[in-house]
Design a protein around this motif. Structure first.
Motif, PDB file in Angstrom:
ATOM      1  N   ASP A 157       0.893  -1.329  -0.165  1.00 31.17           N
ATOM      2  CA  ASP A 157      -0.036  -0.044   0.093  1.00 31.17           C
ATOM      3  C   ASP A 157       0.923   1.294  -0.103  1.00 31.17           C
ATOM      4  N   ASP A 186      -8.113   2.697 -15.050  1.00 30.72           N
ATOM      5  CA  ASP A 186      -8.123   1.367 -14.433  1.00 30.72           C
ATOM      6  C   ASP A 186      -7.309   0.916 -13.320  1.00 30.72           C
ATOM      7  N   HIS A 189      -8.277   2.545 -10.138  1.00 31.29           N
ATOM      8  CA  HIS A 189      -9.362   1.658  -9.212  1.00 31.29           C
ATOM      9  C   HIS A 189      -9.044   0.504  -8.867  1.00 31.29           C
ATOM     10  N   TRP A 190      -7.962  -0.359  -9.443  1.00 31.15           N
ATOM     11  CA  TRP A 190      -7.579  -1.360  -9.019  1.00 31.15           C
ATOM     12  C   TRP A 190      -6.742  -1.361  -7.779  1.00 31.15           C
ATOM     13  N   ALA A 192      -7.215   0.936  -5.464  1.00 24.70           N
ATOM     14  CA  ALA A 192      -8.007   1.344  -4.468  1.00 24.70           C
ATOM     15  C   ALA A 192      -8.656   0.280  -4.009  1.00 24.70           C
ATOM     16  N   GLU A 193      -8.953  -0.784  -4.994  1.00 25.37           N
ATOM     17  CA  GLU A 193      -9.912  -1.960  -4.502  1.00 25.37           C
ATOM     18  C   GLU A 193      -9.227  -3.071  -3.604  1.00 25.37           C
ATOM     19  N   GLN A 194      -7.858  -3.049  -4.196  1.00 25.03           N
ATOM     20  CA  GLN A 194      -7.045  -4.102  -3.534  1.00 25.03           C
ATOM     21  C   GLN A 194      -6.566  -3.688  -2.151  1.00 25.03           C
ATOM     22  N   ALA A 197      -9.977  -1.392   3.545  1.00 24.85           N
ATOM     23  CA  ALA A 197     -11.024  -0.470   3.578  1.00 24.85           C
ATOM     24  C   ALA A 197     -10.627   0.814   3.988  1.00 24.85           C
ATOM     25  N   ALA A 202      -7.693   4.875  -1.597  1.00 19.59           N
ATOM     26  CA  ALA A 202      -9.071   5.036  -1.805  1.00 19.59           C
ATOM     27  C   ALA A 202      -9.387   6.466  -2.484  1.00 19.59           C
ATOM     28  N   TRP A 247     -15.429   8.388   1.310  1.00 18.29           N
ATOM     29  CA  TRP A 247     -14.230   7.669   2.236  1.00 18.29           C
ATOM     30  C   TRP A 247     -13.529   8.633   3.224  1.00 18.29           C
TER      31      TRP A 247
END
Length: 317
Positions: A157, A186, A189-190, A192-194, A197, A202, A247
């Motif tokens: 991260d 893409d 978004h990838w 942020a999703e990985q 939370a 995010a 968020w």
């Protein structure tokens, strides 16, 4: 022989007050940087020892300390005193990267210093961050992707590395003009999703939107005033801004070392979107900690741009 400490005359103090501060709100970092500027590397030693393996904070602190003009010399002194110090090695490595980016050093020296630091601390992503910064500036293409993978393998991260990767990807195919399916979206978004939370990644889709605007405006595909273009007006853009703001309302991280970078990107987006009340809430959190990106996009003076946007948002609120 190490260079003499620079003078701290009244004129220099006045000039420093007008410079954007990369340290943001890290008061311990500010104190260590001031000591390092005078050749007292022991303060930097203590700071990095306290930082430990908080990788985002370590990366932030080392990159800021490395900005000092004489940090390479002082880090070299430290390394002579403590040849096995991974902290001294990584500070020297990123200082060499900074010297290279200023045209004061050859890239091969910075690369060697980063690899030496990486060997001393195999788990530390910071030397790889230094290489990523270097190769991004040199336009190394696929090498940037590989180095990002090295950082992410050590800390998935990593905030700064993701921002660098987004800026790099946003510059691909600039001549093609606006493309809602561009790969930078893409990727953001990838990522942020990985992330977990509560991760500040995010906000990365907002960063991607701003970085793509920078590229499109520089290529003449968008107007130079970000608030006067339609880049933030589309349905996808509105969804991205709303998700990021929601968020922030739920997960705001007071302790993250680079949260003010995110808040500046988010406030900029809300201003461009015409959401003055939401922007005002963000400006209250930011205070005076303006960051060059994205207020400088595409070629503006960031401080006046920030002040004008803040005044407009607070007036709206």
């Amino acid at each position: 022989m190490s260079p003499p400490p620079p003078p701290l005359g009244r004129s220099r103090k006045r000039a420093a007050a007008q410079i954007l501060d990369a340290a943001l709100d890290d008061s311990e970092l500010v104190a260590a940087r001031a000591a390092l500027a005078q050749g007292r590397w022991q303060a930097a030693r203590a700071l990095l020892a306290r930082t430990g393996d908080d990788w985002d904070r370590r990366g932030h602190r080392v990159t800021v300390l490395a900005l000092e003009p004489y940090s390479a010399a002082w880090a070299g002194d430290w390394l002579l005193a403590e040849p096995e110090s991974a902290d001294a090695a990584v500070l020297l490595a990123l200082a060499q990267v900074r010297r290279t980016l200023r045209g004061k050093e050859k890239p091969v020296m910075a690369r060697e210093a980063c690899r030496t630091a990486a060997a001393l601390a195999p788990a530390d992503p910071t030397p790889w961050l230094g290489l990523l910064m270097l190769e991004r500036d040199l336009g190394a293409g696929e090498e940037i992707v590989r180095l990002f993978g090295e950082v992410r393998a050590r800390y998935a991260d990593h905030h700064h590395a993701h921002h660098l990767m987004v800026a790099h990807l946003a510059e691909r195919r600039s001549e093609a003009g606006p493309d809602p399916l561009h790969e930078v979206y893409d990727f953001a978004h990838w990522a942020a999703e990985q992330a977990p939370a509560d991760s500040p990644l995010a906000i990365l889709p907002v960063v991607a939107h701003a970085e793509r605007y920078r590229v499109l405006a520089a290529a003449g595909h968008e107007p130079p005033d970000p608030a006067a273009c339609g880049h933030w007006a589309g349905r996808r853009a509105r969804q991205v801004m709303k998700a990021a703001f929601d968020w922030w309302l739920e997960w705001e991280h007071e302790g993250h070392p680079r949260r003010l970078v995110d808040l500046n990107f988010l406030a900029h987006a809300k201003v461009c979107e015409g959401r003055g009340a939401e922007a005002a809430a963000l400006f209250h959190r930011i205070g005076d900690h303006v960051t060059p990106a994205p207020w400088s996009y595409p070629d503006r003076d960031p401080c006046p741009a920030f002040r004008a946007a803040r005044a407009g948002a607070l007036g709206t609120a």
